[in-house]
Scaffold this active site. Sequence first.
Site, short mmCIF file in Angstrom:
data_model
loop_
_atom_site.label_atom_id
_atom_site.label_comp_id
_atom_site.label_asym_id
_atom_site.label_seq_id
_atom_site.Cartn_x
_atom_site.Cartn_y
_atom_site.Cartn_z
N CYS A 83 3.65 48.34 49.99
CA CYS A 83 5.18 48.22 50.48
C CYS A 83 5.96 48.74 49.56
O CYS A 83 5.48 48.73 48.19
CB CYS A 83 5.53 46.95 50.92
SG CYS A 83 4.43 46.17 52.16
N ASP A 133 6.31 32.93 65.21
CA ASP A 133 5.03 33.19 65.79
C ASP A 133 4.26 31.71 65.59
O ASP A 133 4.10 31.07 64.42
CB ASP A 133 4.32 34.26 64.72
CG ASP A 133 4.48 35.58 65.33
OD1 ASP A 133 3.76 35.88 66.30
OD2 ASP A 133 5.35 36.47 64.42
N CYS A 163 8.40 41.49 49.12
CA CYS A 163 9.23 40.37 49.35
C CYS A 163 8.65 39.06 49.41
O CYS A 163 7.57 38.82 49.52
CB CYS A 163 9.61 40.55 51.09
SG CYS A 163 10.31 42.08 51.82
N CYS A 195 7.12 37.07 52.07
CA CYS A 195 6.29 38.03 53.19
C CYS A 195 5.30 36.99 53.85
O CYS A 195 4.50 36.49 53.14
CB CYS A 195 5.45 39.19 52.42
SG CYS A 195 4.29 40.07 53.42
N ARG A 220 -0.31 45.98 74.02
CA ARG A 220 -0.01 46.70 72.79
C ARG A 220 -0.77 46.37 71.58
O ARG A 220 -1.35 44.93 71.77
CB ARG A 220 1.56 46.42 72.39
CG ARG A 220 1.97 44.83 72.65
CD ARG A 220 3.40 44.72 73.09
NE ARG A 220 3.96 43.51 72.80
CZ ARG A 220 4.04 42.41 73.86
NH1 ARG A 220 3.28 42.57 74.81
NH2 ARG A 220 4.63 41.48 73.47
N ARG A 247 -3.21 41.40 70.33
CA ARG A 247 -2.92 39.96 70.66
C ARG A 247 -2.63 40.10 71.91
O ARG A 247 -2.88 39.03 72.92
CB ARG A 247 -2.02 39.39 69.64
CG ARG A 247 -2.03 37.98 69.96
CD ARG A 247 -0.82 37.31 69.14
NE ARG A 247 -0.54 37.61 67.77
CZ ARG A 247 -1.28 37.55 66.54
NH1 ARG A 247 -1.89 36.26 66.75
NH2 ARG A 247 -0.75 38.03 65.43
N TYR A 248 -1.58 41.01 72.43
CA TYR A 248 -1.06 40.98 73.75
C TYR A 248 -1.70 42.22 74.46
O TYR A 248 -1.95 43.31 73.95
CB TYR A 248 0.41 41.24 73.48
CG TYR A 248 0.99 40.40 72.63
CD1 TYR A 248 1.15 38.90 73.14
CD2 TYR A 248 1.26 40.60 71.37
CE1 TYR A 248 1.71 38.04 72.40
CE2 TYR A 248 2.17 39.46 70.61
CZ TYR A 248 2.32 38.19 71.09
OH TYR A 248 2.82 37.52 70.25
N ASP A 275 7.24 32.40 58.63
CA ASP A 275 5.79 31.90 58.84
C ASP A 275 5.45 31.06 57.84
O ASP A 275 6.07 31.11 56.65
CB ASP A 275 4.91 33.04 58.89
CG ASP A 275 5.34 33.93 60.25
OD1 ASP A 275 5.63 33.08 61.46
OD2 ASP A 275 5.38 34.92 60.38
N LYS A 311 4.55 34.53 70.36
CA LYS A 311 5.85 34.46 69.73
C LYS A 311 6.72 33.50 70.41
O LYS A 311 6.97 33.95 71.68
CB LYS A 311 6.64 35.74 69.54
CG LYS A 311 6.12 36.68 68.17
CD LYS A 311 6.98 37.71 68.13
CE LYS A 311 6.52 38.66 66.92
NZ LYS A 311 4.94 39.29 67.40
N ARG A 360 2.56 38.10 55.33
CA ARG A 360 1.09 38.92 55.00
C ARG A 360 0.97 39.19 53.52
O ARG A 360 0.38 40.00 53.00
CB ARG A 360 1.16 40.24 55.51
CG ARG A 360 1.12 40.12 57.00
CD ARG A 360 0.23 41.24 57.73
NE ARG A 360 0.27 41.44 59.35
CZ ARG A 360 1.05 42.04 59.93
NH1 ARG A 360 1.69 42.97 59.67
NH2 ARG A 360 0.99 42.00 61.30
#
Length: 359
Positions: free
Chosen positions: A117, A323, A121, A124, A108, A104-105, A286, A330, A126
């Site tokens: 995981c 985001d 959570c 989450c 990076r 996206r950037y 999010d 962000k 995702r």
Amino acid sequence: MAPPAKIRALLPPTQAEATSTKIADLEARGLIAPEAAAGLEAVAARYAVAVTPTMLGLIDREDPQDPIRAQFIPQTLELVQTPQESADPIDDAAFSPLPGLVHRYEDRVLLKVVSACPVYCRFCFRREMVGPGGEALVGDHLDQALEYIRARPQIFEVILTGGDPFMVSPRRARDLTQALAAIAHVKVLRWHTRVPVVAPERVREDFVQALRAEGVATWVAIHANHPREFTPAAQEAIGRMREAGISLVSQSVLLRGVNDRLDVLQELMRGFVALGVKPYYLHHPDLAPGTGHFRLPIAKGQELMRGLRRTLTGLAQPTYVLDVPGGAFKAPLDLPYVQESAAGLQLLDGTGHWHDYKG
Ligand SMILES: *Cc1c(COP(=O)(O)O)cnc(C)c1O
Ligand code: SF4
């Protein structure tokens, strides 16, 4: 924050104890009421469930509002989806040129190395993608991702994520580290993980050593949301990374019922700093499906951030970010400390008063 005595009595969990991944198991442990179990099976059918022994040991069973419980024990509220919520809330897919890679950037990329995981959570972002038995970035897909990075000299930093990239074996961690470090223009490897707090026994010396390589700086962003998560075992795991020369930053999510209070956030951020971890991001949640009960108004988050700014050392200040849906960037959400005035500028002090500045 030291856990209350009745919780400390449950610590430390034995490592032989298993992660709970079933509603029936959580019910047997007294964490889900028998009458709620049937309804929660529908939640578990939709979103993965896992609570590690370390986190199970931290939950105050007598407190229905317990902040550790809120993060990991499923609730039927997760079946409520609002029209704004989306399975891919930050549009990773639109910025994914190859499987397991998000770019996206310019300087990076994200590498999603596993989809598993240690815990799942409930908030989450995702949550539609993570889970046990999902794909790992190996074989041809890994080779293609490495080739993509190798061919783009502008890529300075590779962010290893998932799922939780600390779920890989020490051997795979070493292979990934060495392969990325061998790319001359990659100078920084950054691992985003919740393992050091939720499953600290995984952060063994051999794993930590596997993260280091000549020619790259290794950074680890540690995800923790409540000061009670800094158990003695977590503190030791973090200490092992520091001693190995790994640079540490934090990542937290601002969550209703978990850390939406100034005193809790103060203790969380001070907890990080005391362990040598620089607070980095405080994420506004999010728009992931079934997570509305965790989101608070952004104005409330901004007020809490002003409280942190007023009371904590500069070292303990995170940046409050969102985001932006659509995946563009962000956005920092902090209220300004500088405003224009007729005379020039005004600056906000720690007590909430504006001061004229003519310069
Ligand atoms: C958040 C994010 C990053 C990292 O952003 P930083 O501000 O550098 O921490 C990188 N890539 C993607 C796709 C992201 O969503
Ligand atoms: S550890 Fe991270 S990726 Fe995994 S469920 Fe929690 S928030 Fe999601």
